[in-house]
Scaffold this motif. Structure first.
Motif, mmCIF file in Angstrom:
data_model
loop_
_atom_site.group_PDB
_atom_site.id
_atom_site.type_symbol
_atom_site.label_atom_id
_atom_site.label_comp_id
_atom_site.label_asym_id
_atom_site.label_seq_id
_atom_site.Cartn_x
_atom_site.Cartn_y
_atom_site.Cartn_z
ATOM 1 N N LEU A 29 6.796 -39.475 21.823
ATOM 2 C CA LEU A 29 7.439 -38.794 20.712
ATOM 3 C C LEU A 29 6.757 -39.203 19.424
ATOM 4 C CD1 LEU A 29 9.729 -37.025 19.597
ATOM 5 C CD2 LEU A 29 11.110 -39.091 19.436
ATOM 6 N N ALA A 30 6.276 -38.235 18.690
ATOM 7 C CA ALA A 30 5.709 -38.461 17.363
ATOM 8 C C ALA A 30 6.565 -37.670 16.388
ATOM 9 C CB ALA A 30 4.254 -38.016 17.310
ATOM 10 N N ILE A 31 6.923 -38.285 15.273
ATOM 11 C CA ILE A 31 7.839 -37.653 14.340
ATOM 12 C C ILE A 31 7.265 -37.618 12.928
ATOM 13 C CG2 ILE A 31 9.950 -38.140 15.614
ATOM 14 C CD1 ILE A 31 10.312 -40.625 13.983
ATOM 15 N N PRO A 32 7.644 -36.615 12.136
ATOM 16 C CA PRO A 32 7.171 -36.562 10.761
ATOM 17 C C PRO A 32 7.890 -37.593 9.891
ATOM 18 C CG PRO A 32 8.321 -34.519 11.351
ATOM 19 C CD PRO A 32 8.406 -35.443 12.515
ATOM 20 N N ALA A 33 7.143 -38.182 8.984
ATOM 21 C CA ALA A 33 7.708 -39.139 8.030
ATOM 22 C C ALA A 33 7.004 -38.960 6.691
ATOM 23 C CB ALA A 33 7.532 -40.562 8.534
ATOM 24 N N LEU A 34 7.711 -39.269 5.627
ATOM 25 C CA LEU A 34 7.196 -39.127 4.269
ATOM 26 C C LEU A 34 6.467 -40.391 3.843
ATOM 27 C CD1 LEU A 34 7.176 -37.430 1.625
ATOM 28 C CD2 LEU A 34 9.260 -38.662 1.003
ATOM 29 N N VAL A 35 5.226 -40.240 3.394
ATOM 30 C CA VAL A 35 4.468 -41.372 2.855
ATOM 31 C C VAL A 35 4.978 -41.652 1.452
ATOM 32 C CG1 VAL A 35 2.182 -42.205 2.163
ATOM 33 C CG2 VAL A 35 2.429 -40.809 4.235
ATOM 34 N N THR A 36 5.433 -42.887 1.220
ATOM 35 C CA THR A 36 5.972 -43.234 -0.095
ATOM 36 C C THR A 36 5.024 -44.100 -0.924
ATOM 37 O OG1 THR A 36 7.138 -45.144 0.825
ATOM 38 C CG2 THR A 36 8.359 -43.057 0.693
ATOM 39 N N GLU A 37 4.114 -44.790 -0.244
ATOM 40 C CA GLU A 37 3.215 -45.697 -0.975
ATOM 41 C C GLU A 37 1.999 -46.008 -0.109
ATOM 42 O OE1 GLU A 37 3.360 -50.277 -2.758
ATOM 43 O OE2 GLU A 37 5.195 -49.323 -2.039
ATOM 44 N N LEU A 38 0.819 -46.008 -0.730
ATOM 45 C CA LEU A 38 -0.380 -46.455 -0.036
ATOM 46 C C LEU A 38 -0.563 -47.945 -0.278
ATOM 47 C CD1 LEU A 38 -2.921 -43.580 -0.720
ATOM 48 C CD2 LEU A 38 -1.546 -43.987 1.324
ATOM 49 N N LEU A 39 -0.988 -48.656 0.744
ATOM 50 C CA LEU A 39 -1.193 -50.098 0.694
ATOM 51 C C LEU A 39 -2.651 -50.405 1.016
ATOM 52 C CD1 LEU A 39 1.984 -51.075 2.747
ATOM 53 C CD2 LEU A 39 1.726 -51.132 0.256
ATOM 54 N N PRO A 40 -3.115 -51.620 0.757
ATOM 55 C CA PRO A 40 -4.484 -51.987 1.131
ATOM 56 C C PRO A 40 -4.689 -51.920 2.651
ATOM 57 C CG PRO A 40 -3.519 -53.613 -0.367
ATOM 58 C CD PRO A 40 -2.416 -52.675 0.041
ATOM 59 N N ASP A 41 -5.940 -51.937 3.045
ATOM 60 C CA ASP A 41 -6.342 -52.015 4.452
ATOM 61 C C ASP A 41 -5.857 -50.832 5.282
ATOM 62 O OD1 ASP A 41 -7.625 -54.480 3.974
ATOM 63 O OD2 ASP A 41 -5.721 -55.535 4.248
ATOM 64 N N GLN A 42 -5.875 -49.638 4.698
ATOM 65 C CA GLN A 42 -5.511 -48.400 5.383
ATOM 66 C C GLN A 42 -4.090 -48.426 5.951
ATOM 67 O OE1 GLN A 42 -8.954 -48.076 8.054
ATOM 68 N NE2 GLN A 42 -9.617 -46.363 6.779
ATOM 69 N N GLY B 118 3.625 -46.609 15.135
ATOM 70 C CA GLY B 118 3.110 -47.310 13.962
ATOM 71 C C GLY B 118 1.810 -46.780 13.393
ATOM 72 N N HIS B 119 1.377 -45.617 13.857
ATOM 73 C CA HIS B 119 0.135 -45.022 13.367
ATOM 74 C C HIS B 119 0.367 -43.577 12.971
ATOM 75 C CE1 HIS B 119 -2.482 -48.304 14.758
ATOM 76 N NE2 HIS B 119 -1.586 -48.421 15.717
ATOM 77 N N ASP C 31 14.487 -40.708 7.305
ATOM 78 C CA ASP C 31 15.942 -40.740 7.362
ATOM 79 C C ASP C 31 16.496 -42.025 6.762
ATOM 80 O OD1 ASP C 31 18.284 -39.305 8.042
ATOM 81 O OD2 ASP C 31 18.558 -40.546 9.817
ATOM 82 N N GLY C 32 15.858 -42.472 5.665
ATOM 83 C CA GLY C 32 16.307 -43.676 4.970
ATOM 84 C C GLY C 32 15.725 -44.972 5.506
ATOM 85 N N VAL C 33 15.055 -44.921 6.650
ATOM 86 C CA VAL C 33 14.425 -46.115 7.220
ATOM 87 C C VAL C 33 13.009 -46.210 6.669
ATOM 88 C CG1 VAL C 33 13.636 -47.217 9.349
ATOM 89 C CG2 VAL C 33 15.792 -45.950 9.317
ATOM 90 N N LYS C 34 12.669 -47.383 6.155
ATOM 91 C CA LYS C 34 11.339 -47.601 5.593
ATOM 92 C C LYS C 34 10.542 -48.477 6.544
ATOM 93 C CE LYS C 34 12.949 -46.823 0.956
ATOM 94 N NZ LYS C 34 13.059 -45.432 1.185
ATOM 95 N N LYS C 35 9.246 -48.161 6.686
ATOM 96 C CA LYS C 35 8.392 -48.868 7.625
ATOM 97 C C LYS C 35 6.969 -48.851 7.094
ATOM 98 C CE LYS C 35 7.100 -48.630 12.506
ATOM 99 N NZ LYS C 35 7.477 -49.903 13.030
ATOM 100 N N THR C 36 6.183 -49.841 7.481
ATOM 101 C CA THR C 36 4.766 -49.873 7.153
ATOM 102 C C THR C 36 3.988 -49.438 8.383
ATOM 103 O OG1 THR C 36 5.097 -51.657 5.555
ATOM 104 C CG2 THR C 36 2.864 -51.331 6.376
ATOM 105 N N ILE C 37 3.056 -48.493 8.167
ATOM 106 C CA ILE C 37 2.260 -47.965 9.280
ATOM 107 C C ILE C 37 0.786 -47.956 8.910
ATOM 108 C CG2 ILE C 37 4.143 -46.490 10.102
ATOM 109 C CD1 ILE C 37 2.364 -44.115 8.884
ATOM 110 N N SER C 38 -0.060 -47.750 9.905
ATOM 111 C CA SER C 38 -1.489 -47.568 9.690
ATOM 112 C C SER C 38 -1.781 -46.097 9.421
ATOM 113 C CB SER C 38 -2.268 -48.013 10.925
ATOM 114 O OG SER C 38 -3.631 -47.630 10.805
#
Length: 81
Positions: free
Chosen positions: A3-16, A48-49, A23-30
């Motif tokens: 299962l792959a789901i759409p998510a909104l990018v809120t911030e770019l971080l270093p190292d790609q 996570g990608h 749905d209100g859950v925040k996560k860091t992904i590659s």
């Protein structure tokens, strides 16, 4: 089955890496597999990608279907409340 789901990018971080919100859950992904990702973009996320960018209209339709199926808590995609 995967299962792959759409998510909104809120911030770019270093190292790609990027912060996303789903749905209100925040996560860091590659975001190493997707070119030219920017805050405000929707991406398809699996384990996570980010796999691809997706347009906002398609992301909102998919999130609404997931919500209708009970997979998400609300019917409102992020930023549409």
């Amino acid at each position: 089955m995967c299962l792959a789901i759409p998510a909104l990018v809120t911030e770019l971080l270093p190292d790609q890496m990027a912060k996303i919100s789903l749905d209100g859950v925040k996560k860091t992904i590659s975001v190493a597999l997707v070119d030219d990702v920017a805050p405000g973009d929707y991406v398809i996320v699996h384990v996570g990608h980010a796999l691809a960018r997706i347009d906002a209209e398609e992301a909102e339709k998919t999130l609404a279907l997931l919500a209708e199926a009970g997979a998400l808590a609300t019917l409102e995609p992020e930023g549409r409340a």
